[in-house]
Design an enzyme around this catalytic site. Structure first.
Site, PDB file in Angstrom:
ATOM      1  CB  ILE A 148      -0.973  -0.003   1.204  1.00  2.00           C
ATOM      2  CG1 ILE A 148      -2.079   1.036   0.991  1.00  2.00           C
ATOM      3  CG2 ILE A 148      -0.239   0.209   2.519  1.00  2.00           C
ATOM      4  CD1 ILE A 148      -3.206   0.934   1.992  1.00  2.00           C
ATOM      5  CB  THR A 185     -10.851   0.571  16.753  1.00  4.82           C
ATOM      6  OG1 THR A 185     -10.638  -0.310  17.865  1.00  4.82           O
ATOM      7  CG2 THR A 185     -10.160   1.895  17.052  1.00  4.82           C
ATOM      8  CD  GLU A 214      -7.774  -0.482  21.898  1.00  3.15           C
ATOM      9  OE1 GLU A 214      -7.060   0.471  22.249  1.00  3.15           O
ATOM     10  OE2 GLU A 214      -7.780  -1.570  22.485  1.00  3.15           O
ATOM     11  NE  ARG A 257      -4.528  -0.570  25.966  1.00  4.60           N
ATOM     12  CZ  ARG A 257      -5.559  -0.907  25.218  1.00  4.60           C
ATOM     13  NH1 ARG A 257      -5.829  -0.226  24.133  1.00  4.60           N
ATOM     14  NH2 ARG A 257      -6.322  -1.942  25.549  1.00  4.60           N
ATOM     15  NE  ARG A 287     -12.460  -0.469  24.655  1.00  2.34           N
ATOM     16  CZ  ARG A 287     -11.220  -0.857  24.454  1.00  2.34           C
ATOM     17  NH1 ARG A 287     -10.981  -1.894  23.700  1.00  2.34           N
ATOM     18  NH2 ARG A 287     -10.217  -0.197  24.988  1.00  2.34           N
TER      19      ARG A 287
END
Length: 340
Positions: free
Chosen positions: A54, A117, A119, A145, A304
Site C-alpha cells: 500500500i 475501533t 479503542e 498503547r 467497553r
C-alpha cells in the site's frame, strides 16, 4: 455495485468477501500485501485481486478508487503486541496510508466506509458507549498503547471533516472485539502477538497455561464475526441512504465478559472438543502483570460496553450469537485448521 477493499486478506476482509460473493451480485476488487487467506475466492469471476504494498501503489489504488462505488480501507494494524512494539509503523498505516485513501475518495466522489475501533473510546467512563455522545479519553503519552486509538480517532475526525467541507459520502463503523475463524494464527500466538481468543486457544494446546494479563477483571463485549459482517453488509447496502454520514458501533453488549470469564468459558468449551479435551483438562490460569507481559508502555481500560441502538433503529441490525456459541464455533475451526 463495485466495491474496492484494501487489507482484504485479513480477518474482516476475508469474511466480508465470502459473504458478498455468497449473498449478493456485487463485484469486488481487493488489494493486500498477502494472499494466503484468499485461495478459495481467486477463481470467482466477480473478484479480482492485486497483491502489492500500500505504501508503493498510489497510482493503482487511485484507479481502483475512481472506478468503485464504495471503498473499504481495511488495511491496518489492530494487535496490541504490534502497536506497542512498532508505534511509528502503526501510525503510518492506520493514519497516513488511510488518510490518502480518504483524499482519493473525496477527489473522485467515491463513498468510503471506514473501520474505526472500539479503542477510540479509550478510558471513557460511560457505562454504555454511544457513538455521538461518549467522550474519547486516552491515557498519557508514555503509554504507547494509545497510538492506535489516537490514529483511528484522528481518522474518524478527518473523515467527518471531509464530509463537512467537501461533501465526502462516508460511514464509520466501530467493531467491538469481533471473534471467529482467521482472527489470528497460531504462529502469531507463538510469538505472543495474537489477540485474546486465539492466544488463549494456543496456550491451551501448547502451554497448558492461559496467561491472564493484569487481574483479568477487564471487561469486553465479544462479537461473532458472522454477526459483525452482517452489520457491515447492511452499512454497505445503505438502504434509503440511512448510513450516510453516520458512525455505528457494531458489537454485542449481551456478551460483555471479563477476560478471566472469557478464559474460563473457553476452557469449558474446549473440554467438549475431542482434539482439545485433554489439553484443556490440564490447563490452568496464570496471572501476569500487564507491565511484565506487554512492557511499561501498556495501559488498559476496565470496561467497553457498546450501545448498538443506532444500528438497530437505522439499519435493522442487532447481534444474535451468544458467547458460548461463538467460542465453540471458533474452537471447532482451529481444531480443523491448525496443527497441534
Amino acid at each position: 455495485m463495485k466495491i474496492f477493499i484494501t487489507g482484504i486478506n485479513g480477518f474482516i476482509g476475508t469474511h466480508l468477501l465470502e459473504n458478498i460473493l455468497k449473498k449478493t451480485d456485487w463485484q469486488v476488487s481487493g488489494f493486500d500485501i498477502k494472499s494466503d487467506n484468499l485461495t478459495p475466492y481467486l477463481g470467482n469471476e466477480r473478484f479480482k485481486f492485486m497483491q502489492n504494498d500500500i505504501f508503493k501503489s498510489d497510482e493503482y489504488l487511485e484507479k481502483e478508487v475512481a472506478d468503485a462505488d464504495v471503498v473499504l480501507p481495511l488495511a491496518g494494524i489492530a494487535k496490541p503486541a504490534y502497536y506497542i512494539k512498532k508505534p511509528v509503523w502503526t501510525f503510518e498505516i492506520d493514519f497516513e496510508q488511510n488518510l490518502k485513501m480518504v483524499r482519493m475518495c473525496a477527489k473522485h466522489g467515491t463513498r468510503i466506509i471506514f473501520p474505526s475501533t472500539s479503542e477510540v473510546y479509550g478510558m471513557c467512563g460511560d457505562g454504555e458507549l454511544k457513538e455521538d455522545e461518549s467522550p474519547l479519553v486516552t491515557g498519557p503519552i508514555v503509554k504507547m498503547r494509545w497510538i492506535y486509538s489516537c490514529s483511528k480517532q484522528m481518522m474518524d475526525r478527518m473523515i467527518m471533516a471531509y464530509g463537512q467541507e467537501y461533501g465526502l459520502r462516508y460511514t464509520i463503523f466501530r467493531p467491538f472485539n469481533w471473534v471467529g475463524p482467521r482472527l489470528d494464527t497460531f504462529k502469531d500466538a507463538e510469538n505472543h502477538e495474537a489477540r485474546s481468543v486465539t492466544q488463549m486457544i494456543y496456550d491451551i494446546v501448547h502451554r497448558h497455561k492461559i496467561t491472564i494479563v493484569g487481574n483479568g477483571e477487564q471487561r469486553r463485549s465479544f462479537t461473532w464475526i458472522g454477526d459483525g459482517v452482517e452489520g457491515l453488509m447492511a452499512v454497505i447496502e445503505n438502504k434509503d441512504n440511512r448510513a450516510d454520514c453516520e458512525t455505528f458501533n457494531i458489537g454485542a453488549p449481551q456478551n460483555n465478559y471479563s477476560i478471566k470469564e472469557l478464559a474460563e468459558i473457553l476452557l469449558e468449551e474446549a473440554k467438549k472438543i475431542k482434539k482439545f479435551a485433554a489439553d484443556a483438562e490440564a490447563t490452568v490460569l496464570d496471572v501476569i502483570p500487564a507491565a511484565v507481559y506487554y512492557g511499561k508502555s501498556y495501559d488498559d481500560t476496565m470496561n467497553r460496553l457498546p450501545s448498538v441502538r443506532k444500528m438497530e433503529l437505522k439499519l435493522g441490525w442487532k447481534p444474535k450469537t451468544d458467547m458460548r456459541d461463538m467460542l465453540r464455533m471458533t474452537l471447532e475451526w482451529y481444531a480443523n485448521c491448525e496443527e497441534k
